[in-house]
Motif scaffolding. Structure first.
Motif, mmCIF file in Angstrom:
data_model
loop_
_atom_site.group_PDB
_atom_site.id
_atom_site.type_symbol
_atom_site.label_atom_id
_atom_site.label_comp_id
_atom_site.label_asym_id
_atom_site.label_seq_id
_atom_site.Cartn_x
_atom_site.Cartn_y
_atom_site.Cartn_z
ATOM 1 N N ASP A 88 0.827 -1.205 0.000
ATOM 2 C CA ASP A 88 0.000 0.000 0.000
ATOM 3 C C ASP A 88 0.865 1.261 0.000
ATOM 4 O OD1 ASP A 88 -2.700 1.029 0.021
ATOM 5 O OD2 ASP A 88 -2.224 1.815 2.015
ATOM 6 N N GLY A 89 0.573 2.157 -0.926
ATOM 7 C CA GLY A 89 1.269 3.431 -1.006
ATOM 8 C C GLY A 89 2.564 3.392 -1.809
ATOM 9 N N ARG A 90 2.930 2.248 -2.367
ATOM 10 C CA ARG A 90 4.163 2.138 -3.152
ATOM 11 C C ARG A 90 3.864 2.352 -4.637
ATOM 12 N NH1 ARG A 90 8.375 -0.586 -0.293
ATOM 13 N NH2 ARG A 90 7.644 -1.448 1.682
ATOM 14 N N SER A 115 -4.555 -0.466 -1.465
ATOM 15 C CA SER A 115 -5.263 -1.701 -1.154
ATOM 16 C C SER A 115 -6.241 -1.463 -0.014
ATOM 17 C CB SER A 115 -4.234 -2.758 -0.747
ATOM 18 O OG SER A 115 -4.865 -3.924 -0.336
ATOM 19 N N GLU A 116 -7.443 -1.983 -0.175
ATOM 20 C CA GLU A 116 -8.437 -1.943 0.902
ATOM 21 C C GLU A 116 -8.634 -3.360 1.401
ATOM 22 O OE1 GLU A 116 -12.052 0.113 -0.076
ATOM 23 O OE2 GLU A 116 -10.939 1.649 -1.176
ATOM 24 N N LYS A 117 -8.640 -3.505 2.727
ATOM 25 C CA LYS A 117 -8.762 -4.832 3.325
ATOM 26 C C LYS A 117 -9.900 -4.846 4.324
ATOM 27 C CE LYS A 117 -4.010 -5.790 2.569
ATOM 28 N NZ LYS A 117 -2.700 -5.538 2.874
ATOM 29 N N LEU A 118 -10.408 -6.052 4.541
ATOM 30 C CA LEU A 118 -11.483 -6.257 5.496
ATOM 31 C C LEU A 118 -11.023 -7.328 6.479
ATOM 32 C CD1 LEU A 118 -14.479 -5.667 6.209
ATOM 33 C CD2 LEU A 118 -15.084 -7.545 4.689
ATOM 34 N N VAL A 119 -11.136 -7.029 7.764
ATOM 35 C CA VAL A 119 -10.771 -7.996 8.797
ATOM 36 C C VAL A 119 -12.047 -8.662 9.287
ATOM 37 C CG1 VAL A 119 -9.662 -8.326 11.029
ATOM 38 C CG2 VAL A 119 -8.799 -6.581 9.476
ATOM 39 N N THR A 131 -6.627 -0.418 -5.926
ATOM 40 C CA THR A 131 -6.724 0.724 -6.813
ATOM 41 C C THR A 131 -5.319 1.059 -7.283
ATOM 42 O OG1 THR A 131 -8.625 1.570 -5.570
ATOM 43 C CG2 THR A 131 -7.495 3.120 -7.029
ATOM 44 N N LEU A 132 -5.153 1.120 -8.597
ATOM 45 C CA LEU A 132 -3.884 1.521 -9.197
ATOM 46 C C LEU A 132 -4.074 2.959 -9.656
ATOM 47 C CD1 LEU A 132 -3.202 -1.740 -11.238
ATOM 48 C CD2 LEU A 132 -2.385 -1.148 -8.941
ATOM 49 N N SER A 133 -3.472 3.882 -8.911
ATOM 50 C CA SER A 133 -3.743 5.306 -9.127
ATOM 51 C C SER A 133 -2.629 6.001 -9.894
ATOM 52 C CB SER A 133 -3.907 6.021 -7.780
ATOM 53 O OG SER A 133 -5.014 5.507 -7.094
ATOM 54 N N PRO A 134 -3.012 6.831 -10.861
ATOM 55 C CA PRO A 134 -2.028 7.664 -11.546
ATOM 56 C C PRO A 134 -1.672 8.852 -10.657
ATOM 57 C CG PRO A 134 -4.214 8.148 -12.358
ATOM 58 C CD PRO A 134 -4.360 7.020 -11.372
ATOM 59 N N LEU A 135 -0.518 9.469 -10.901
ATOM 60 C CA LEU A 135 -0.173 10.711 -10.203
ATOM 61 C C LEU A 135 -0.759 11.903 -10.944
ATOM 62 C CD1 LEU A 135 3.559 10.041 -9.229
ATOM 63 C CD2 LEU A 135 1.489 9.658 -7.875
ATOM 64 N N ALA A 138 -5.320 13.877 -14.591
ATOM 65 C CA ALA A 138 -6.069 13.830 -15.847
ATOM 66 C C ALA A 138 -6.420 12.385 -16.222
ATOM 67 C CB ALA A 138 -5.256 14.484 -16.970
ATOM 68 N N PHE A 139 -5.829 11.418 -15.509
ATOM 69 C CA PHE A 139 -6.069 10.005 -15.784
ATOM 70 C C PHE A 139 -6.912 9.391 -14.682
ATOM 71 C CE2 PHE A 139 -2.519 11.140 -18.313
ATOM 72 C CZ PHE A 139 -2.592 10.342 -19.439
ATOM 73 N N THR A 140 -7.641 8.338 -15.033
ATOM 74 C CA THR A 140 -8.544 7.656 -14.114
ATOM 75 C C THR A 140 -7.846 6.481 -13.445
ATOM 76 O OG1 THR A 140 -10.345 8.203 -15.614
ATOM 77 C CG2 THR A 140 -10.789 6.500 -13.985
ATOM 78 N N PRO A 141 -8.063 6.280 -12.143
ATOM 79 C CA PRO A 141 -7.508 5.100 -11.472
ATOM 80 C C PRO A 141 -8.078 3.805 -12.055
ATOM 81 C CG PRO A 141 -8.265 6.712 -9.870
ATOM 82 C CD PRO A 141 -8.760 7.160 -11.217
ATOM 83 N N ILE A 142 -7.314 2.741 -11.932
ATOM 84 C CA ILE A 142 -7.748 1.412 -12.355
ATOM 85 C C ILE A 142 -8.215 0.679 -11.105
ATOM 86 C CG2 ILE A 142 -7.025 -0.788 -13.357
ATOM 87 C CD1 ILE A 142 -4.840 0.887 -14.874
#
Length: 162
Positions: A88-90, A115-119, A131-135, A138-142
């Motif tokens: 997460d965050g890398r 990453s979102e997790k559920l315990v 979620t694969l996020s662009p910096l 103007a682009f949409t996350p995957i």
């Protein structure tokens, strides 16, 4: 660039392999058959004596604008194997076996990994969403969900733009 047999050729001491992989910083890009065996098949190596290098590191070109301004399109970047622990965050080079780029037909992308997790009540941790996020906004996350778990693989972590 340096080639095997030259005086300064000391794999993972003074140089790392250059991959023919072009990672998309837009959607998905050119697939590399086996990054784990890259050193065995590399014809060219990048001399990077100012870095502490470890086996598994490689250089690849990133194309596309979604990771700008950090990674300009066409940049060569140094990658390392994904360290243990949370992703997460890398900024990760991610392979997805089920999604291809219509332009290149490939399956790799460089994005900020979330990453979102559920315990559960039993303490079991389940990943519910990636979620694969662009910096570049103007682009949409995957968005990926748990059904994508077996077809998504974090291949490498961005160390720096060269």
């Amino acid at each position: 660039m340096i080639q095997p047999g030259q005086a300064r050729f000391k794999p993972y001491d003074t140089c790392v392999p250059i991959s023919t992989l072009k990672a998309a910083a837009g959607l998905w890009s050119e697939e590399q058959a086996n990054l784990d065996a890259l050193a065995d098949h590399a014809d060219e190596w990048a001399v990077l004596e100012e870095f502490k290098l470890v086996p598994g590191m490689f250089v690849a070109q990133v194309v596309g604008q979604s990771m700008e301004p950090l990674v300009p399109s066409g940049s060569y970047c140094l990658f390392r194997p994904v360290p243990g622990g949370t992703k997460d965050g890398r900024k990760l080079l991610v392979w997805h076996g089920g999604v291809t780029d219509p332009e290149t037909g490939g399956q790799y992308t460089l994005k900020l990994y979330r990453s979102e997790k559920l315990v559960g009540d039993d303490g079991d941790v389940q990943q519910t969403k990636i979620t694969l996020s662009p910096l570049n906004l103007a682009f949409t996350p995957i968005q990926l969900n748990s059904s994508d778990e077996n077809v998504v693989r974090a291949v490498a972590e961005l160390v720096r733009v060269l």
